[in-house]
Structure formats: structure tokens, C-alpha cells
Design an enzyme around this catalytic site. Structure first.
Site, PDB file in Angstrom:
ATOM      1  N   GLY A 104       0.815  -1.201   0.000  1.00 12.75           N
ATOM      2  CA  GLY A 104       0.000   0.000   0.000  1.00 12.75           C
ATOM      3  C   GLY A 104       0.849   1.252   0.000  1.00 12.75           C
ATOM      4  CD  GLU A 105       3.254   5.192  -2.937  1.00 13.32           C
ATOM      5  OE1 GLU A 105       4.160   6.036  -2.995  1.00 13.32           O
ATOM      6  OE2 GLU A 105       3.014   4.384  -3.850  1.00 13.32           O
ATOM      7  N   GLY A 106       0.360   5.720   0.872  1.00 15.27           N
ATOM      8  CA  GLY A 106      -0.484   6.844   1.243  1.00 15.27           C
ATOM      9  C   GLY A 106       0.333   8.105   1.349  1.00 15.27           C
ATOM     10  N   GLY A 107      -0.253   9.134   2.004  1.00 14.88           N
ATOM     11  CA  GLY A 107       0.439  10.390   2.140  1.00 14.88           C
ATOM     12  C   GLY A 107       1.708  10.274   2.957  1.00 14.88           C
ATOM     13  CG  PHE A 108       3.623   8.019   6.946  1.00 18.49           C
ATOM     14  CD1 PHE A 108       3.720   8.773   8.101  1.00 18.49           C
ATOM     15  CD2 PHE A 108       4.563   7.023   6.731  1.00 18.49           C
ATOM     16  CE1 PHE A 108       4.736   8.554   9.008  1.00 18.49           C
ATOM     17  CE2 PHE A 108       5.582   6.791   7.622  1.00 18.49           C
ATOM     18  CZ  PHE A 108       5.668   7.563   8.774  1.00 18.49           C
ATOM     19  N   GLY A 109       3.711   7.505   3.221  1.00 15.88           N
ATOM     20  CA  GLY A 109       4.723   6.765   2.487  1.00 15.88           C
ATOM     21  C   GLY A 109       4.199   5.399   2.086  1.00 15.88           C
ATOM     22  CB  VAL A 111       2.219  -0.081   3.939  1.00 12.18           C
ATOM     23  CG1 VAL A 111       2.090  -1.185   4.994  1.00 12.18           C
ATOM     24  CG2 VAL A 111       1.723   1.251   4.500  1.00 12.18           C
ATOM     25  CE  LYS A 129       1.908   4.439   8.531  1.00 17.76           C
ATOM     26  NZ  LYS A 129       0.526   4.959   8.651  1.00 17.76           N
ATOM     27  CG  ASP A 230      -7.731  10.989   7.998  1.00 12.60           C
ATOM     28  OD1 ASP A 230      -8.595  11.480   7.248  1.00 12.60           O
ATOM     29  OD2 ASP A 230      -6.659  10.518   7.574  1.00 12.60           O
TER      30      ASP A 230
END
Length: 407
Positions: A104-109, A111, A129, A230
Site C-alpha cells: 500500500g501507499e499513502g500520504g505518509f509513504g 507500506v 510503514k 481522519d
């Protein structure tokens, strides 16, 4: 997770303790930390029974009066619960942060799935993460996750196992290590056609678990109230049994202190899920989370995201569209997710929509407390019979894959 120990690489990078304003004492080194997982949540606040307190005669939620800050609690408890990982052992566990292990990938970075050896010699799968060096969220949200999840414990919150912080002349590394959630997120199962549709019953069970998690944050910790800030389908992760756990606490905030009604803060979150009163005033309360919960309730009813630009103009904003099909109206069925195939009790679906409307009330004070939301959803769940027994092929009637299906 049970008791386990981890093998480190041959060389170790110097790991930094999490620090923020007011940090007083760093955690002990990783080798000094106990290998066993953290104990179950205390029963003193009702957390052991889903994080819910007994309902008082008043239907109005009475938040816990905060007596200590998350920073103080983290300094005290986090060092005992969280393991300090070293960068080389996380690199080894993820095969050098291989793209093949990226989940996975999000605003943080990004996974990654990570593999470790248990004390008994078996294999333990965790999630790592890794902060994107170009992330705008950065260290502040990494620190928030370490502090909040080092203190909070509940069956419907993802478990943080440990962290890694390494600073060098070339770069800064910030990583988090969690329990691994094999069934990804509610968002994946609601909106990704690659997954089989979730049944009506399983949708309700997931939302009940998520509501219990929010209730624990709002009222289940004696020393402090936590506002999640959130809540959305992509932050509801699903374990092997499809039990939900709230994740990503980078935007979480402490609730108002004694004598105050709200926290004044910059407006952050995800477009389509933030309460309008919070957006307009910057006043954050636990009822801001309740609004977001109402949005996701409509998502599980409709199978639509809160905002979909690809739809006709009058249907792009979910809440505007469903308001034209009220729960008691003759055309209410038109909003229901066609992937359910009509397999849901209409009366129960109407009740969920009514509950969602209460969560989405314009006046925050009139929105229900999450403990009341839990009770209402549990009652709705009883309005339909249990799923039929599995057929000879091993398929269940609850919308999950058969046990042998590839995930």
C-alpha cells in the site's frame, strides 16, 4: 501477536527515540524491551468490553475529563510497549523494501509486508510503514502515531509493534511497524471490483467494530480524550477474520481540556469526510468524528464514495444525492448498493440511514455519542436472520471468500 523475538542484521544503525516538545526520557534500547506483546486494555474504563462505558440515564455523552496529556502517557507507557527496531533489520525483513512486498501507499509513504523469525523459530508477518522523504506530513505525524498508539489499546485499533528513527548526514529515516492486516481496508472491499462484494451482515459488523474503536477513543481512556480526525473507509483495516481496526493516527488530536468545549486547530483531514462545522470554524470535537462516521455509513449502504467526479453532476456528492432519497421515502431503495443484489432487510437499511442522518446533523451537540451509535447498530444487526450455512464448496453466506481462496 503472542510472544516473539526478532533477529537483527549483522550491523545496526543508531536508532533515535521519538522526541517532541516536552519529551523527558528516551525508551530503553530494543534488546532491553520485553518481547511479549502488550497486555489487554484495562477494565477500569470499560475498554475490555469493547471500550464502552455503561450507558447513563442521560443520552448525552459525557467525555472523560482529561487529566494527563498523550505526551506524558507516552513517556510513561510507550517505552514499555514499543520495540525500537533498527534500520538494517527492517531492510532485511522487507528484502530491501522490495516493490514485490509493497502492499500500500499513502500520504505518509509506502507500506510493506515484512517477515521476521519468532522466538520459536517460526515466521511472523508484520507491516512496515516507511516515511516518504518527500512527504509533506513527515516527522510530526510519525511522532503522533508513536505517541498515540504507544498508549492506546483496543481490539478495534491497529496494534503498533514498534518504530525506527535513524538520522544521518544523507537522510532521515522514520518507520513504523504494525501488526499485519491481510484483508486490506474497507475501502478496497467496498469500491474495488476485484474483490467480491461484502454482505449486508458483514458491512454492519465492520461498522460496529469501527464504532467501538471510536467510542474507546472518545470515552474509554480515563486520562485523556482522543479525537481521531481522519475517519474514512481506507483507514478501517480488516484482519484475517474481517474484524475492523482503525489505523493511521497521524492526524489524531487530544480532546478539549477541562472547562473548554472544543480544540481550536488548523483544518486537516480528507475532503468529503470532515464535518462542515469543523471546516468553517476550526473547532474540533469528538462530534467531528461522528459526522465522518455518518458519511461512511452511507458509503456502506450505497457502495459509493463520498465524492465521485465520474458520476453525473447531481450524483457526484454522495450526501447531496442520498438526501433526495430519504429513509422513509418510496424511492429509498434507489440508493442501495446494487452489488448487494437486494439481499438485505429493507427495514434495517432504513434504520441505518436514519442513524447516518443523525450523525450528520448540522448541530454537533445533537449528533449521537459513539456509544449510542454502537447500540443502535447492534440492534439493527438483530433485525435480520444469521447468514445461511456454508455450501458444499465451502462458500459462506457472509460475503467473505472461502478459506481456501487466494487473498
Amino acid at each position: 501477536m503472542g510472544c516473539f523475538a526478532f533477529r537483527s542484521g549483522k550491523t545496526r544503525s543508531k536508532s533515535q527515540p521519538p522526541s517532541g516538545s516536552g519529551a523527558r526520557s528516551p525508551p530503553p534500547p530494543a534488546d532491553a524491551l520485553p518481547a511479549k506483546s502488550a497486555p489487554a486494555a484495562s477494565d477500569s474504563s470499560g475498554a475490555s468490553s469493547g471500550g464502552r462505558r455503561s450507558k447513563t440515564s442521560s443520552s448525552v455523552s459525557t467525555p472523560t475529563t482529561p487529566t494527563r496529556s498523550i505526551q506524558e502517557l507516552s513517556d510513561e507507557r510507550g517505552a514499555q510497549r514499543l520495540r525500537v527496531f533498527h534500520l538494517d533489520e527492517l531492510g532485511s525483513a522487507t528484502n530491501g523494501f522490495s516493490r514485490a512486498l509493497k502492499v500500500g501507499e499513502g500520504g505518509f509513504g509506502s507500506v510493506y509486508r515484512a517477515f521476521f523469525r519468532s522466538a520459536a523459530g517460526g515466521r511472523v508477518v508484520l507491516a512496515v510503514k516507511r516515511l516518504n522523504q518527500r512527504s509533506l506530513q513527515g516527522h510530526k505525524q510519525w511522532l503522533a502515531e508513536v505517541q498515540f498508539l504507544g498508549v492506546l489499546e483496543h481490539p478495534n485499533l491497529v496494534k503498533l509493534i514498534g518504530y525506527c528513527a535513524v538520522d544521518s548526514e544523507a537522510s532521515k529515516h522514520r518507520l513504523l511497524v504494525y501488526e499485519f492486516m491481510p484483508n486490506k481496508s474497507l475501502d478496497d472491499h467496498l469500491f474495488n471490483r476485484a474483490y467480491p462484494p461484502l454482505s449486508w451482515r458483514l458491512r454492519l459488523q465492520i461498522m460496529i467494530g469501527a464504532a467501538r474503536g471510536l467510542d474507546y477513543l472518545h470515552e474509554g481512556v480515563p486520562e485523556v480524550q482522543v479525537i481521531y480526525r481522519d475517519f474514512k473507509a481506507s483507514n478501517i483495516l480488516l484482519d484475517a477474520e474481517f474484524k475492523p481496526k482503525l489505523s493511521d493516527f497521524g492526524l489524531a488530536r487530544e480532546g478539549p481540556t477541562e472547562g473548554k468545549t472544543h480544540v481550536s486547530t488548523a483544518v486537516v483531514g480528507t475532503h468529503g469526510y470532515a464535518a462542515p462545522d469543523y471546516i468553517e470554524t476550526g473547532h474540533l470535537t469528538a462530534k467531528s468524528d461522528v459526522w465522518s462516521f455518518g458519511v461512511v455509513l452511507y458509503e456502506i449502504l450505497t457502495g459509493r464514495r463520498s465524492l465521485e467526479r465520474s458520476r453525473p453532476a447531481e450524483e457526484q456528492k454522495l450526501l447531496g444525492w442520498v438526501r433526495r432519497h430519504p429513509p422513509d421515502g418510496a424511492e429509498f431503495r434507489a440508493i442501495m448498493d446494487p452489488r448487494l443484489g437486494g439481499r438485505y432487510p429493507l427495514a434495517a437499511a432504513r434504520e441505518v440511514a436514519r442513524l447516518a442522518d443523525r450523525c450528520l446533523g448540522k448541530n454537533p451537540k445533537e449528533r449521537p455519542a459513539m456509544r449510542d451509535v454502537v447500540e443502535d447498530l447492534e440492534r439493527v444487526l438483530q433485525m435480520e436472520p444469521p447468514p445461511p450455512p456454508a455450501d458444499k464448496k465451502g462458500g459462506g453466506g457472509d460475503g467473505r471468500r472461502p478459506p481456501s481462496a487466494k487473498r
